[in-house]
Enzyme design. Structure first.
Site, PDB file in Angstrom:
ATOM      1  N   CYS A   1       0.826  -1.202   0.000  1.00  0.00           N
ATOM      2  CA  CYS A   1       0.000   0.000   0.000  1.00  0.00           C
ATOM      3  C   CYS A   1       0.866   1.261   0.000  1.00  0.00           C
ATOM      4  CB  CYS A   1      -0.913   0.006   1.214  1.00  0.00           C
ATOM      5  SG  CYS A   1      -2.229  -1.229   1.153  1.00  0.00           S
TER       6      CYS A   1
ATOM      7  N   ALA B   1      -3.451  -3.209  -2.624  1.00  0.00           N
ATOM      8  CA  ALA B   1      -4.831  -3.459  -2.210  1.00  0.00           C
ATOM      9  C   ALA B   1      -5.719  -2.287  -2.615  1.00  0.00           C
ATOM     10  CB  ALA B   1      -4.899  -3.675  -0.698  1.00  0.00           C
TER      11      ALA B   1
ATOM     12  N   GLN C   1      -4.755  -6.167  -6.948  1.00  0.00           N
ATOM     13  CA  GLN C   1      -5.310  -6.842  -5.780  1.00  0.00           C
ATOM     14  C   GLN C   1      -6.550  -6.062  -5.346  1.00  0.00           C
ATOM     15  OE1 GLN C   1      -3.278  -6.399  -1.789  1.00  0.00           O
ATOM     16  NE2 GLN C   1      -2.476  -8.406  -2.358  1.00  0.00           N
TER      17      GLN C   1
ATOM     18  N   TYR D   1      -8.431  -8.752   6.811  1.00  0.00           N
ATOM     19  CA  TYR D   1      -9.427  -7.945   6.124  1.00  0.00           C
ATOM     20  C   TYR D   1     -10.731  -8.740   6.001  1.00  0.00           C
ATOM     21  CZ  TYR D   1      -5.347  -5.029   5.386  1.00  0.00           C
ATOM     22  OH  TYR D   1      -4.227  -4.265   5.600  1.00  0.00           O
TER      23      TYR D   1
ATOM     24  N   GLY E   1       7.894  -7.718  -1.917  1.00  0.00           N
ATOM     25  CA  GLY E   1       7.293  -6.466  -1.484  1.00  0.00           C
ATOM     26  C   GLY E   1       8.354  -5.468  -1.086  1.00  0.00           C
ATOM     27  N   ARG E   2       8.818  -5.590   0.142  1.00  0.00           N
ATOM     28  CA  ARG E   2       9.770  -4.604   0.655  1.00  0.00           C
ATOM     29  C   ARG E   2      11.069  -4.560  -0.138  1.00  0.00           C
ATOM     30  NH1 ARG E   2       6.602  -6.387   4.639  1.00  0.00           N
ATOM     31  NH2 ARG E   2       5.854  -4.894   6.208  1.00  0.00           N
TER      32      ARG E   2
END
Length: 329
Positions: free
Chosen positions: A2, A34, A76, A158, A298-299
């Site tokens: 995000c 997302a 996503q 979620y 991701g990171r």
């Protein structure tokens, strides 16, 4: 990952540069963060959204650029449920009161994520049907925006995770109680999405393989759910974990979630591995030992968007660099 950089859900220059840079950097698949299926489904007011047609244009610009540079654009889609209406992480991430721009949150049961938070509203049957329609409509818009991979976000505490986990679902109707009832909403949303998502394009589902909490959702449950999703025609399970219990003790370490993708893969479905995967050696080992079919970063790609191009230099693989950068090859 995000970006918390949207206004009213719209993609902007930050998103264009951010995702475009990863395409230029050699990533094969780029999954846009997302993206909320409804305004009340946002984690924060700064989340990306695709709940109306006007939001398609900005995303279409991004998909065109990604595809022009040889990568595949995916997205996503998500609803945060009781974890919605929070401030951005940079501002502390606390739940926003209504008077400060927050909103009433929705959940399978009136149980807050944190004890200090306002009780979410329990979804009625009418609202459950509305959520199904929202996911379906957003999937159609994603296709119209040019995405070629769709991921249903059903992890990290979620809304869809809230339904299948007994920690957050105390309903006594057909959406609560038994395993079959708690997974019902995810299966119904998957089926609804499949009516509008092109059959030739992959459909991923992101699951939390365990709640890391006694009495919660666990790996055995995930294996069984993955088997059902595989039989429905889902292509890939994105294997993550946690997010539904703020007090869970999670043994975070390099590759700590690889075990999940390896076990779920035994059902016959393709799996993607995530979580503290940061080196080329790690990735090679995961793939060569058949613990996953796909590595999602991701990171590491936040730190280094050119990781794929630089990795190819190490392995000696011949990959195409953007012509503007060939002098650096």
């Amino acid at each position: 990952m995000c970006q918390y950089s949207s206004v009213n859900g719209f993609a902007n220059d930050w998103h264009f540069v951010h995702y475009g840079t990863r395409a230029v950097g050699g990533a094969g698949l780029i999954l846009v963060e997302a993206t909320a299926v409804a305004p009340e489904g946002r984690i924060t007011p700064a989340d990306l959204g695709l709940w109306n047609d006007t939001q398609i244009v900005g995303l279409q610009k991004i998909t065109n650029f990604i595809h022009h540079h040889g990568a595949v654009a995916g997205i996503q889609i998500a609803h945060a449920g009781r974890k919605a209406s929070h401030d951005t992480p940079g501002n502390g991430g606390q739940q926003l009161p209504i008077r400060e721009g927050g909103w009433h949150t929705l959940a399978p049961s009136p149980l807050p994520f944190e004890p200090s938070e306002i009780l979410p509203d329990e979804l009625t049957h009418e609202e459950i049907n509305m959520v199904k329609d929202q996911f379906k409509a957003t999937a159609l818009r994603a296709s119209q925006a040019g995405f070629k991979v769709l991921e249903i976000h059903a992890a990290h505490g979620y809304l869809l995770h809230q339904f299948y986990s007994p920690l957050s679902n105390q309903r006594t109707d057909e959406y609560g109680g038994s395993f079959e009832n708690r997974i019902r909403l995810l299966l119904e949303i998957t089926a609804a999405v499949q009516t509008v998502w092109p059959a030739e394009y992959p459909l991923f589902v992101r699951l939390s393989a365990t709640d890391w909490t006694e009495g919660g959702w666990d790996l055995n449950d995930t294996v069984e759910l993955s088997r059902i999703l595989h039989n429905m025609g889902v292509d890939v399970i994105d294997c993550s974990s946690g997010g539904n219990n703020p007090g869970a003790s999670i043994p975070v370490a390099h590759g700590y979630q690889v075990q999940f993708s390896g076990e779920i893969k035994k059902t016959g479905i393709l799996t993607a591995s995530v979580g503290m995967i940061t080196t080329l050696d790690q990735m090679t080992d995961i793939l060569e030992t058949d613990q996953a079919d796909l590595i999602l970063l991701g990171r590491e790609l936040l730190r280094n968007p050119y990781f794929p191009l630089l990795s190819a230099r190490v392995t000696g693989d011949e990959v195409t660099w953007p012509k503007q950068y060939t002098r650096a090859k």
